[in-house]
Design a protein around this motif. Structure first.
Motif, short mmCIF file in Angstrom:
data_model
loop_
_atom_site.label_atom_id
_atom_site.label_comp_id
_atom_site.label_asym_id
_atom_site.label_seq_id
_atom_site.Cartn_x
_atom_site.Cartn_y
_atom_site.Cartn_z
N ALA A 73 38.22 36.69 54.22
CA ALA A 73 36.86 36.78 53.71
C ALA A 73 35.85 36.33 54.75
N LEU A 120 43.10 39.14 46.69
CA LEU A 120 42.53 38.53 45.49
C LEU A 120 43.48 38.67 44.30
N LEU A 134 41.53 42.67 51.37
CA LEU A 134 40.93 41.54 50.66
C LEU A 134 41.06 41.72 49.16
N THR A 159 43.28 34.74 51.69
CA THR A 159 42.02 35.14 51.06
C THR A 159 40.81 34.62 51.82
N GLN A 211 38.33 29.66 47.92
CA GLN A 211 38.71 30.89 48.63
C GLN A 211 38.57 32.11 47.73
N LEU A 246 32.97 38.63 56.47
CA LEU A 246 31.57 38.23 56.39
C LEU A 246 30.93 38.28 57.78
N VAL A 248 32.28 38.10 49.38
CA VAL A 248 32.33 39.00 50.54
C VAL A 248 32.47 40.45 50.10
N LEU A 249 33.25 40.72 49.05
CA LEU A 249 33.34 42.10 48.55
C LEU A 249 31.97 42.58 48.09
N LEU A 309 34.96 32.97 47.47
CA LEU A 309 34.50 33.52 48.75
C LEU A 309 34.91 34.98 48.88
N GLY A 310 36.11 35.31 48.41
CA GLY A 310 36.56 36.69 48.44
C GLY A 310 35.68 37.60 47.60
#
Length: 337
Positions: free
Chosen positions: A7, A36, A32, A3, A55, A11, A62-63, A58-59
């Motif tokens: 991510a 998740l 991604l 993940t 993590q 990014l 980024v989505l 962060l995922g």
């Protein structure tokens, strides 16, 4: 699940203005989303992600930066964790995880990827996280530690509160005095936006333009050689019941004066008479200590090797960056998060 690594890659990919979709980033974003779900499903009975909330958050962030909608259930998992204070781990700072989640919340609200009711909940959670970051600011000016500080500062930037928050100015002064701590690509990527008054949320609204390729690679300067040697006391601890003998190793190690902690571990491995073994894993943040004396830090058991300087102060740098002082006692402690 990868993940966090995926991510971070996405990014960076978004920040470099890739060609319009369809392109390779579309399938990676789909992966991604899959990670998740796997991240959570793999550890559903424990009530936390299989990797970590850092993590996982962060995922989600980024989505959002890629303008992708996230299922409400995915968002609420983070909201529940924030509300019940589940981001922490033993002996460590929660600021970086709080900040990543707060940035994800702020992005989802700003990009209008959620309804009005959920947006209000996200706004309130971001406000709570920001308040806790101020409370976590130490006498050195850092929010948590030197590495979590840029994350926290990005939250103030993203929510337009940096100009009215004295804690932000104090943290910036501390950051400018400690820029030499940011030696890896991943840590530089966290601090550079802050130095320019930006956050990762700004990537979502970038207007990509054609620019000439004028970037030139620059190699790092070799560290300055320091004459002589130093003596470091190295201690390895493992809690009961996993280890009936709590202290597994306690020896003086001789290493070059300019040696890093990683160099000290290498010196301990070749110095007798006690056999010392260790292993590392490569990560975007540099080498990560994964095994000591045959004992593995296992993510599924939420265990890791905590680095401390005696008597009980967590190090703010990794094994390759921290340079012990002559006569210092360093502790490697198998801990849970």
């Amino acid at each position: 699940p990868e993940t966090g690594r995926l991510a971070l890659y996405l990014l960076g990919l978004r920040a470099t203005c890739p060609p319009p979709e369809p392109g390779p980033q579309r399938s990676l974003v789909t992966w991604l989303k899959y990670y998740l779900e796997q991240d959570w499903a793999g550890s559903r009975r424990h009530g936390h992600p299989l990797t970590s909330y850092y993590q996982y958050g962060l995922g989600v962030l980024v989505l959002c930066v890629h303008h992708k909608r996230v299922r409400e259930e995915v968002i609420r998992r983070l909201l529940v964790a924030e509300h019940h204070g589940r981001f922490g781990h033993a002996g460590g700072s929660t600021v970086d995880t709080e900040a990543v989640a707060a940035l994800a919340f702020a992005c989802l609200e700003r990009e209008r990827l959620v309804g009005a009711g959920l947006a209000a909940e996200l706004r309130a959670a971001t406000h709570r996280a920001r308040r806790r970051m101020v409370e976590a600011q130490g006498q050195d000016g850092f929010f948590g530690n030197v590495y979590s500080t840029p994350w926290a500062m990005q939250v103030f930037i993203a929510t337009n509160t940096c100009r009215t928050q004295l804690a932000y100015d104090w943290a910036m002064a501390a950051l400018l005095e400690n820029l030499d701590a940011f030696t890896t690509a991943a840590t530089m990527a966290q601090v550079l936006p802050v130095l320019h008054g930006r956050s990762y949320l700004d990537i979502a609204s970038m207007r990509c333009q054609e620019e000439p390729d004028t970037l030139m690679p620059v190699g790092p300067e070799p560290p300055t050689e320091m004459p002589g040697n130093k003596m470091v006391r190295l201690v390895v601890e493992c809690p009961e019941p996993r280890c009936p003998q709590r202290r597994l190793y306690d020896q003086l190690v001789t290493a070059p004066a300019g040696a890093s902690l990683l160099d000290v571990l290498g010196a301990a491995a070749v110095q007798g008479p006690h056999n010392f073994t260790f292993g590392t894993q490569d990560t975007p943040q540099g080498p990560f200590l994964s095994r000591v004396l045959g004992l593995e830090a296992q993510q599924r058991k939420r265990s890791y090797w905590q680095l401390l300087t005696a008597p009980n102060t967590s190090l703010q740098m990794g094994v390759a960056d921290y340079r012990p002082r002559d006569g210092e006692t360093l502790i490697l402690r198998l801990s849970e998060w």
